[in-house]
Design an enzyme around this catalytic site. Structure first.
Site, short mmCIF file in Angstrom:
data_model
loop_
_atom_site.label_atom_id
_atom_site.label_comp_id
_atom_site.label_asym_id
_atom_site.label_seq_id
_atom_site.Cartn_x
_atom_site.Cartn_y
_atom_site.Cartn_z
N PHE A 111 11.52 -26.02 -18.07
CA PHE A 111 12.31 -26.81 -19.09
C PHE A 111 13.55 -25.66 -19.67
CE2 PHE A 111 13.66 -29.53 -22.82
CZ PHE A 111 14.31 -30.30 -22.18
N LYS B 215 18.68 -16.04 -0.34
CA LYS B 215 19.81 -16.83 0.31
C LYS B 215 20.37 -16.62 1.57
CE LYS B 215 21.35 -17.42 -4.61
NZ LYS B 215 22.11 -17.02 -5.79
N VAL C 279 21.39 -22.33 -2.86
CA VAL C 279 22.39 -21.36 -2.52
C VAL C 279 23.85 -21.77 -3.12
CG1 VAL C 279 23.99 -20.31 -0.56
CG2 VAL C 279 21.28 -20.81 -0.06
N THR D 82 11.46 -23.81 -12.25
CA THR D 82 10.64 -22.81 -12.84
C THR D 82 11.22 -21.45 -12.31
OG1 THR D 82 9.07 -22.67 -11.31
CG2 THR D 82 8.72 -24.14 -13.12
N ASP E 118 17.61 -11.54 -4.63
CA ASP E 118 18.11 -12.97 -4.68
C ASP E 118 19.02 -13.44 -3.45
OD1 ASP E 118 18.57 -15.58 -6.60
OD2 ASP E 118 20.66 -14.75 -6.23
N GLU F 203 19.93 -28.42 -2.67
CA GLU F 203 21.10 -27.98 -2.41
C GLU F 203 21.69 -26.50 -3.40
OE1 GLU F 203 24.26 -29.25 -0.42
OE2 GLU F 203 24.43 -27.08 -1.00
N GLY G 235 25.27 -20.78 -13.37
CA GLY G 235 25.37 -21.45 -14.39
C GLY G 235 24.66 -22.49 -14.62
N1 LIG Z 1 20.81 -20.41 -13.67
C1 LIG Z 1 21.70 -20.44 -12.56
O1 LIG Z 1 22.76 -20.19 -12.45
C2 LIG Z 1 20.62 -20.72 -11.40
C3 LIG Z 1 19.31 -20.73 -11.40
N2 LIG Z 1 18.85 -21.02 -9.99
C4 LIG Z 1 17.35 -20.96 -10.24
O2 LIG Z 1 16.76 -22.38 -10.66
C5 LIG Z 1 15.70 -22.03 -11.57
C6 LIG Z 1 15.71 -21.96 -13.02
O3 LIG Z 1 16.85 -21.61 -13.45
P1 LIG Z 1 17.03 -21.29 -15.11
O4 LIG Z 1 16.87 -22.74 -15.61
O5 LIG Z 1 18.29 -20.48 -15.26
O6 LIG Z 1 16.00 -20.36 -15.46
P2 LIG Z 1 15.31 -20.25 -17.14
O7 LIG Z 1 14.61 -18.83 -16.99
O8 LIG Z 1 16.52 -20.52 -18.08
O9 LIG Z 1 14.25 -21.62 -16.97
C7 LIG Z 1 13.18 -21.26 -16.37
C8 LIG Z 1 12.10 -22.32 -16.97
O10 LIG Z 1 11.00 -22.64 -16.55
C9 LIG Z 1 9.88 -22.30 -17.14
N3 LIG Z 1 8.81 -21.69 -16.43
C10 LIG Z 1 8.57 -20.77 -15.66
N4 LIG Z 1 7.40 -20.73 -15.01
C11 LIG Z 1 6.81 -21.95 -15.27
C12 LIG Z 1 5.53 -22.53 -14.85
N5 LIG Z 1 4.80 -21.88 -13.98
N6 LIG Z 1 5.17 -23.97 -15.18
C13 LIG Z 1 6.15 -24.37 -16.26
N7 LIG Z 1 7.28 -23.82 -16.80
C14 LIG Z 1 7.55 -22.40 -16.21
C15 LIG Z 1 10.09 -21.22 -18.31
O11 LIG Z 1 9.40 -21.26 -19.43
C16 LIG Z 1 11.74 -21.48 -18.47
O12 LIG Z 1 11.95 -22.38 -19.41
C17 LIG Z 1 15.38 -20.63 -11.01
O13 LIG Z 1 14.37 -20.65 -10.04
C18 LIG Z 1 16.59 -19.92 -10.68
O14 LIG Z 1 16.58 -18.81 -9.51
C19 LIG Z 1 19.59 -21.35 -9.08
C20 LIG Z 1 20.84 -21.27 -8.84
C21 LIG Z 1 21.64 -20.95 -9.95
N1 LIG Z 2 20.79 -15.49 -10.49
C1 LIG Z 2 21.49 -16.19 -9.74
C2 LIG Z 2 21.64 -17.68 -10.09
C3 LIG Z 2 21.72 -18.54 -8.84
O1 LIG Z 2 21.04 -18.36 -8.04
C4 LIG Z 2 23.03 -15.56 -9.50
O2 LIG Z 2 23.43 -14.86 -10.42
O3 LIG Z 2 23.67 -15.81 -8.45
#
Ligand SMILES: NC(=O)C1=CN([C@@H]2O[C@H](COP(=O)(O)OP(=O)(O)OC[C@H]3O[C@@H](n4cnc5c(N)ncnc54)[C@H](O)[C@@H]3O)[C@@H](O)[C@H]2O)C=CC1
Ligand SMILES: N[C@@H](CC=O)C(=O)O
Length: 350
Positions: A11, A226, A154, A98, A222, A151, A324
């Site tokens: 979350f 991708k 990437v 996560t 990263d 989706e 984002g």
């Molecule tokens: N933020 C972005 O722009 C993008 C993010 N992603 C991917 O989406 C996913 C989420 O990204 P964000 O929300 O930005 O990351 P974030 O770091 O804000 O949130 C991840 C959450 O997952 C929780 N978490 C981690 N391991 C866990 C586990 N084993 N069990 C339960 N909770 C757990 C953390 O406490 C944290 O609240 C990541 O894998 C990231 O690579 C992909 C594309 C873009």
């Molecule tokens: N950390 C990544 C988030 C999306 O995958 C990025 O900056 O592109």
């Protein structure tokens, strides 16, 4: 009206943004899409877990910070209990967001496996399960009558996988070259504007672009995940990260960036996938200084872009948000829409 109950695993920025979209636009989406969305379970490393089969109050959940806990709430627990929640939740869709683990994809691969084994569909933005285990997970989905959708793995909410997978069919793609990491592209732009790499990374973290460990953004792992996903999804390859040599941007200095800009060029972290005449697919990640005539040279900020070199169309370039919270949450919503459409098509065919 169809209903989908969602469990949010992790979350943080992205799944919170999906919860906001469901809270703020749920009624409009139901009118537009013909299905209702409800969150019935949440797990997080910091908050613990919450299971409420009649729907979680999203205002309350979204008001919680990392120092709060679900313990003491009905259906709440101080521990995330991911495996238990995924297998026992009444949700029909699991949204896995996560941390991405670029080494072995865990524990996210286990989360996806548990969901699919229990017949639940999965949407994820986590690159680990997709790059490192998609063959197994897609097979498991098919065996269990569920869907595995990714989706947002990437280019965040920019629908490159569906768009290219559907609309470039029939073309021979010989090369895919892209800016695939929003953080590093943002950082290089900020360095051009005179900021230090460290300050620019801190800004990308505050904006929700960076990975929990931004080394993955800066050192190219990263992008490595991708390009594996693009090669395997769009070119039918079976690459692993070990097949993809990688160099990040930490060796690029402020003076490199500024002198390139003075010469009309821009440093970009580029992922490339090539397919030769014998259909051998290779891939790499490296920083390149691109001249102004290159289709990727003008892509700035957290925007991403991919240029496809094709036989019948020449170069086709797609660009859009690459990172984002809200943008990435849209990718999760687009996956849920795809899951719903697939279920309706399948039900109609019976
Ligand atoms: N933020 C972005 O722009 C993008 C993010 N992603 C991917 O989406 C996913 C989420 O990204 P964000 O929300 O930005 O990351 P974030 O770091 O804000 O949130 C991840 C959450 O997952 C929780 N978490 C981690 N391991 C866990 C586990 N084993 N069990 C339960 N909770 C757990 C953390 O406490 C944290 O609240 C990541 O894998 C990231 O690579 C992909 C594309 C873009
Ligand atoms: N950390 C990544 C988030 C999306 O995958 C990025 O900056 O592109």
């Amino acid at each position: 009206m169809t209903h989908h109950d969602i469990a949010l695993i992790g979350f943080g920025g992205v799944n919170r943004a999906l919860a906001e979209i469901i809270r703020d636009r749920g009624a409009a989406l139901a009118d537009d899409l013909g299905f209702d969305l409800r969150v019935v379970a949440i797990t997080d490393l910091r908050l613990g877990s919450l299971m409420q089969s009649d729907g979680i109050d999203l205002d309350t959940a979204l008001a919680m910070t990392g120092t709060d806990t679900f313990a003491g709430m009905p259906g709440g627990d101080a521990e995330p209990r991911n495996d238990y929640v995924i297998r026992h939740t009444t949700a029909d869709v699991i949204s896995e967001a996560t941390f991405t683990n670029p080494i072995d994809g865990e524990p996210a691969i286990s989360h996806v496996r548990a969901a699919l084994e229990s017949g639940k569909s999965v949407t994820t933005t986590n690159k680990g399960p997709v790059a490192l285990a998609s063959a197994e997970l897609n097979r498991l989905a098919a065996e269990n009558g569920a869907r595995f959708e990714y989706e947002g793995s990437v280019m965040s909410g920019t629908p490159v996988l569906r768009l290219a997978g559907e609309t470039l069919k029939g073309l021979r793609i010989s090369r895919i070259q892209g800016i695939l990491n929003g953080t590093s592209n943002f950082v290089l732009g900020q360095m051009e504007a005179g900021k230090s790499l460290e300050d620019a990374v801190a800004e990308a973290q505050a904006l929700g672009y960076a990975e929990a460990d931004p080394t993955a953004d800066i050192e190219g792992s990263d992008v490595q995940l991708k390009v594996v996903i693009l090669a395997n999804e769009l070119l039918g390859a079976a690459l692993t990260t070990a097949d993809v040599p990688r160099t990040g941007i930490s060796g690029i200095t402020a003076s490199d960036v500024i002198s390139a800009a003075a010469a009309g060029e821009h440093w970009k972290l580029i992922g490339t996938v090539s397919r030769d005449e014998s259909s051998i697919v290779t891939a790499s990640v490296q920083p390149l200084s691109l001249g102004a005539d290159h289709p990727l040279a003008g892509i700035s900020g957290a925007t991403n872009a991919v240029a496809f070199t094709t036989d019948l169309l020449g170069t086709v370039t797609m660009s859009g948000p690459g990172a984002g919270r809200i943008e990435t949450a849209y990718a999760l919503l687009s996956d849920i829409i795809a899951i719903d459409a697939h279920q309706k098509t399948f039900a109609g065919a019976l």
